[in-house]
Design an enzyme around this catalytic site. Structure first.
Site, PDB file in Angstrom:
ATOM      1  N   ASP A  94       0.855  -1.185   0.000  1.00  0.00           N
ATOM      2  CA  ASP A  94       0.000   0.000   0.000  1.00  0.00           C
ATOM      3  C   ASP A  94       0.891   1.235   0.000  1.00  0.00           C
ATOM      4  O   ASP A  94       1.518   1.561   1.008  1.00  0.00           O
ATOM      5  CB  ASP A  94      -0.908  -0.009   1.234  1.00  0.00           C
ATOM      6  CG  ASP A  94      -1.725   1.265   1.369  1.00  0.00           C
ATOM      7  OD1 ASP A  94      -1.961   1.927   0.342  1.00  0.00           O
ATOM      8  OD2 ASP A  94      -2.125   1.594   2.504  1.00  0.00           O
TER       9      ASP A  94
ATOM     10  N   ASP B 135      -6.897   3.203  -2.965  1.00  0.00           N
ATOM     11  CA  ASP B 135      -6.944   2.932  -1.530  1.00  0.00           C
ATOM     12  C   ASP B 135      -8.386   2.855  -1.046  1.00  0.00           C
ATOM     13  O   ASP B 135      -8.724   2.035  -0.181  1.00  0.00           O
ATOM     14  CB  ASP B 135      -6.164   3.996  -0.754  1.00  0.00           C
ATOM     15  CG  ASP B 135      -6.601   5.416  -1.079  1.00  0.00           C
ATOM     16  OD1 ASP B 135      -7.215   5.648  -2.143  1.00  0.00           O
ATOM     17  OD2 ASP B 135      -6.321   6.315  -0.262  1.00  0.00           O
TER      18      ASP B 135
END
Length: 241
Positions: free
Chosen positions: A10, A94
């Site tokens: 991420d 995200d």
């Protein structure tokens, strides 16, 4: 060589968070400032990879393309939820990953509140359809903005945790911190209340780098999950086997 698990990456605004999953179980985490640190950390094993974002960095694309088994999450990636969103090309990956993670874990309507640089509110209904949400300034962004757009107000974003948080601030710095912090709390409470009117059996999941500041401040029962985006990325990678 057999894959030893999934590496989920991420790439956020300020930090790169990674984890190894074996199936659906998170077994380890690693945080880095640069992508090359991630490759060095995991270089001695064979993994399947998923990246939330790599931007326009040609060296990153080159490094990733050399991986045998990888996926870069994009608007074209097959997902275990469907998107009811008019501009999917602008939807942050995200937000997608967090929404997928929430629905995977709770299997019902979910409101995801991601408290990071910005605060995002995302709704997935009980049928697995992403319905959209809202984007608002994050805690420090509010503090910085009040200083940036005025002539005399100081920027308290770097020191706010050392300034007493009071309902009635007695100094300008206290007032700035109270206004920003309590403003976020009331905003979150307001969004939760509004969504609960439309979705009665609603799981509210709080995540993001600033989530720990707010998890005990909200009126409604919530779940705090600091690995939600990572869980969502792993779910998407497994969905694309």
């Amino acid at each position: 060589m057999e894959n030893e698990g999934n590496v989920v990456v991420d790439i956020g605004n300020s930090k790169i968070k990674t984890a190894i999953f074996e199936g659906e179980r998170l077994v380890s985490r690693f945080a880095a400032d640069h992508l090359e640190e991630v490759f060095q950390h995991y270089e001695k094993a064979s993994y399947r990879w998923i990246f939330s974002s790599v931007g326009d960095d040609p060296s990153a694309h080159s490094r990733i393309s050399a991986l045998k088994d990888h996926l870069i999450l994009s608007r074209d990636t097959p997902l275990p939820v469907s998107l009811d969103y008019q501009t999917p090309e602008t939807l942050g990956v995200d937000r997608i990953a967090a929404s997928v993670g929430a629905f995977h874990l709770y299997k019902k309507s979910c409101l995801v509140i991601d408290a990071g640089t910005c605060i995002t509110y995302d709704l997935v209904d009980k049928t697995g359809v992403y319905r959209g949400g809202a984007i608002a300034p994050g805690l420090k962004m509010r503090m910085k903005a009040m200083s940036h757009f005025t002539k005399r107000l100081p920027d308290v974003s770097a020191e706010w945790e050392e300034i007493p948080l009071k309902t009635q601030g007695k100094t300008t710095r206290e007032c700035l911190v109270t206004g920003a912090f309590d403003g976020v709390v009331h905003e979150m409470d307001g969004f939760i209340e509004a969504f609960l009117k439309e979705y009665e059996d609603l799981a509210v999941i709080l995540t993001g780098g600033d989530a720990n500041y707010f998890e005990s401040k909200l009126k409604a029962p919530i779940f705090a999950d600091f690995d939600l985006v990572l869980t969502g990325l792993n779910t998407i990678l497994n969905y694309n086997k």
